[in-house]
Design a protein around this motif. Structure first.
Motif, PDB file in Angstrom:
ATOM      1  N   TYR A  42       0.626  -1.038  -0.068  1.00 21.66           N
ATOM      2  CA  TYR A  42       0.099  -0.005  -0.027  1.00 21.66           C
ATOM      3  C   TYR A  42       0.827   1.221  -0.001  1.00 21.66           C
ATOM      4  O   TYR A  42       0.391   2.380   0.153  1.00 21.66           O
ATOM      5  N   GLY A  45       2.271   3.215  -4.305  1.00 24.42           N
ATOM      6  CA  GLY A  45       2.082   4.554  -5.098  1.00 24.42           C
ATOM      7  C   GLY A  45       2.868   5.645  -4.694  1.00 24.42           C
ATOM      8  O   GLY A  45       3.293   6.339  -5.212  1.00 24.42           O
ATOM      9  N   GLY A  46       3.155   5.851  -3.090  1.00 28.44           N
ATOM     10  CA  GLY A  46       3.869   6.829  -2.443  1.00 28.44           C
ATOM     11  C   GLY A  46       5.340   6.811  -3.062  1.00 28.44           C
ATOM     12  O   GLY A  46       6.103   7.578  -3.344  1.00 28.44           O
ATOM     13  N   HIS A 108       2.288  -1.414  -8.474  1.00 24.58           N
ATOM     14  CA  HIS A 108       1.238  -0.716  -7.672  1.00 24.58           C
ATOM     15  C   HIS A 108      -0.230  -0.927  -8.474  1.00 24.58           C
ATOM     16  O   HIS A 108      -1.096  -1.471  -7.646  1.00 24.58           O
ATOM     17  N   ARG A 111      -1.273  -4.520  -7.399  1.00 21.37           N
ATOM     18  CA  ARG A 111      -1.673  -4.416  -5.900  1.00 21.37           C
ATOM     19  C   ARG A 111      -3.238  -4.065  -6.111  1.00 21.37           C
ATOM     20  O   ARG A 111      -4.062  -4.731  -5.488  1.00 21.37           O
ATOM     21  N   ILE A 112      -3.527  -2.995  -6.687  1.00 23.45           N
ATOM     22  CA  ILE A 112      -4.805  -2.397  -6.941  1.00 23.45           C
ATOM     23  C   ILE A 112      -5.808  -3.562  -7.593  1.00 23.45           C
ATOM     24  O   ILE A 112      -6.851  -3.806  -7.079  1.00 23.45           O
ATOM     25  N   SER A 117      -9.059  -3.107  -5.659  1.00 21.98           N
ATOM     26  CA  SER A 117      -9.350  -1.375  -4.963  1.00 21.98           C
ATOM     27  C   SER A 117      -9.890  -0.617  -5.975  1.00 21.98           C
ATOM     28  O   SER A 117     -10.082   0.626  -5.708  1.00 21.98           O
ATOM     29  N   ARG A 122     -14.250   3.512  -6.406  1.00 24.29           N
ATOM     30  CA  ARG A 122     -12.723   4.026  -6.607  1.00 24.29           C
ATOM     31  C   ARG A 122     -12.504   3.834  -8.483  1.00 24.29           C
ATOM     32  O   ARG A 122     -11.503   3.974  -8.666  1.00 24.29           O
ATOM     33  N   GLY A 129      -5.544   6.618 -13.014  1.00 25.24           N
ATOM     34  CA  GLY A 129      -4.355   5.627 -12.598  1.00 25.24           C
ATOM     35  C   GLY A 129      -3.957   5.296 -14.153  1.00 25.24           C
ATOM     36  O   GLY A 129      -2.839   5.214 -14.700  1.00 25.24           O
ATOM     37  N   VAL A 130      -5.065   4.782 -15.022  1.00 26.61           N
ATOM     38  CA  VAL A 130      -4.513   4.218 -16.385  1.00 26.61           C
ATOM     39  C   VAL A 130      -4.067   5.297 -17.212  1.00 26.61           C
ATOM     40  O   VAL A 130      -2.768   4.967 -18.015  1.00 26.61           O
ATOM     41  N   LEU A 203      -1.982  13.391 -11.350  1.00 25.71           N
ATOM     42  CA  LEU A 203      -1.479  12.929  -9.995  1.00 25.71           C
ATOM     43  C   LEU A 203      -2.429  13.681  -8.850  1.00 25.71           C
ATOM     44  O   LEU A 203      -2.713  13.217  -7.884  1.00 25.71           O
ATOM     45  N   HIS A 206      -5.549  12.279  -8.609  1.00 22.55           N
ATOM     46  CA  HIS A 206      -5.467  10.756  -8.071  1.00 22.55           C
ATOM     47  C   HIS A 206      -5.271  11.102  -6.460  1.00 22.55           C
ATOM     48  O   HIS A 206      -5.973  10.399  -5.654  1.00 22.55           O
ATOM     49  N   ILE A 215      -7.972   4.951   2.103  1.00 19.49           N
ATOM     50  CA  ILE A 215      -7.368   3.797   1.484  1.00 19.49           C
ATOM     51  C   ILE A 215      -8.370   2.606   1.585  1.00 19.49           C
ATOM     52  O   ILE A 215      -8.784   2.652   2.564  1.00 19.49           O
ATOM     53  N   SER A 216      -8.519   1.929   0.429  1.00 18.61           N
ATOM     54  CA  SER A 216      -9.491   0.649   0.543  1.00 18.61           C
ATOM     55  C   SER A 216      -9.000  -0.024   1.842  1.00 18.61           C
ATOM     56  O   SER A 216      -8.189  -0.246   1.836  1.00 18.61           O
TER      57      SER A 216
END
Ligand code: HEM
Length: 361
Positions: A42, A45-46, A108, A111-112, A117, A122, A129-130, A203, A206, A215-216
């Motif tokens: 999680y 992304g950061g 990332h 993971r989503i 998520s 979302r 994100g795409v 961003l 986002h 966060i989910s």
């Protein structure tokens, strides 16, 4: 004598912090986030975001010495490597961080996808994100071209011919669009201005949506709540703790990039020779290469279109409220198959001899 007691440093720090906080509101960053938000899956992304900051800093330095004209571009890269202060380190860290960021974006996304998520509410953030993925790939492509060696020249040739296939829509890639500025110059502008601006806007949207939705929760907890179980705990940690982990991992990326630069500095190929096709694209574009071998240059257009259409479709196809992979077996199987096929095609491309795809149209 009336001696004033010396202020204790702790108290002084506290007062200084209070003064800064009153003006900048930093303590507002300590809002609650779930504990699992600090797990590596999680924070990806950061970490990617921190990587973009490294790319911006090193890119600004490189731009002081780079010249975006076909006559001077390659020579200016050699100048960066050999003469410009810290030029070789800046180029190396820019190159390696770009590759790491590409990998963390894909992880990332993975993971989503794995944790579902992208589901309500979302879906829009998945689509943003795409867009970010497309922008990142655009940065990789334009970055490859502007170093202006043989690989770059061939990449540009592919972009020009693909632009030609688009007919009127590909006008931007044609020489006639701007007779005053060669395509290399325009791709450089795309690399340092158009794509970073677009990426920054995406961003911001986002991050605003991540803040808005939170966060989910973990898939198992979310599914249990659907079945009447307890609501997932939205707290347990703070965003400041999450941010500190992001900076920590980001600094690890910086250290790894510096180490890789010292061990394997990025290379610069020979000056471009028109008409030759002897190189292959960087790893993130390699899976498309076999399709070009089998179906010709047109594949350069339709393979990415199919892949991106598939990504866009994900939240619309998977409408069930459940998020655990066990309850989304079919889609997870499709995702794993596509990922494995792309890896396989990339490895296949790495071991095949370069073929001629450009038709000179
Ligand atoms: C390219 C640069 C990207 C950056 C810098 C970025 C950054 C972030 C950050 C910082 C978060 C917060 C939590 C986390 O790290 O997981 C996040 C969440 C999210 N991202 Fe991205 N992201 C990027 C690309 C993508 C892509 C390619 C997708 C999918 C196609 C995507 C979809 C999402 C979604 C749906 C969330 C919400 C996740 C949740 O609530 O669990 N992002 N992103």
């Amino acid at each position: 004598m009336n001696a004033e007691p010396m202020a204790q440093p702790r108290g002084a720090w506290r007062r200084a912090w209070a003064a800064v906080d009153e003006r900048l509101g930093l303590s507002g960053l300590a809002y609650p986030v779930p504990t699992h938000a600090n797990g590596i899956g999680y924070v990806l992304g950061g970490i990617t975001f921190f990587g973009f900051l490294i790319l911006a800093a090193t890119g600004i330095w490189l731009a002081q010495f780079y010249h975006g004209s076909p006559e001077a571009a390659r020579q200016s890269v050699l100048y960066i490597e050999r003469v410009a202060p810290l030029g070789d380190i800046a180029r190396g860290v820019h190159f390696w961080t770009a590759n790491i960021v590409m990998a963390t974006v894909l992880l990332h996304l993975g993971r989503i996808f794995a944790t579902g998520s992208y589901k309500r509410p979302r879906e829009a953030n998945w689509l943003i994100g795409v867009g970010l993925l497309a922008t990142t790939l655009g940065m990789m492509f334009t970055g490859t071209v502007i170093k202006w060696d043989q690989e770059a020249y061939e990449a540009l040739g592919h972009a020009e011919e693909a632009g030609g296939l688009l007919g009127a829509l590909g006008f931007w890639f044609s020489g006639e669009f701007a007779a005053t500025l060669p395509l290399l110059g325009r791709l450089y502008i795309a690399h340092i201005m158009i794509l970073p601006t677009l990426g920054t806007l995406l961003l911001v949207a986002h991050f605003l949506l991540v803040k808005r939705h939170g966060i989910s929760s973990r898939p198992a907890e979310a599914d249990a709540a659907l079945a009447g179980g307890p609501a997932p705990n939205p707290g347990g940690s703070t965003f400041s703790a999450h941010g500190i982990r992001m900076v920590g991992f980001g600094l690890v990326i910086l250290a790894v990039s510096i180490a890789l630069t010292l061990i394997w500095p990025p290379t610069l190929g020979p000056p471009p020779v028109p008409g030759e096709e002897v190189t292959k694209p960087p790893w993130m574009f390699l899976p498309i290469y076999p399709f070009e071998d089998w179906f010709g240059l047109d594949a350069l257009l339709w393979v990415p279109v199919i892949l991106f259409a598939g990504l866009v479709a994900v939240p619309f196809v998977d409408r069930s409220p459940f998020r655990s992979p066990r309850r989304r077996r079919a889609l997870i199987a499709v995702g794993l198959f596509v990922a494995a096929a792309l890896v396989f095609l990339g490895v296949l491309a790495a071991f095949t001899t370069p073929q001629t795809h450009l038709t000179g149209r």
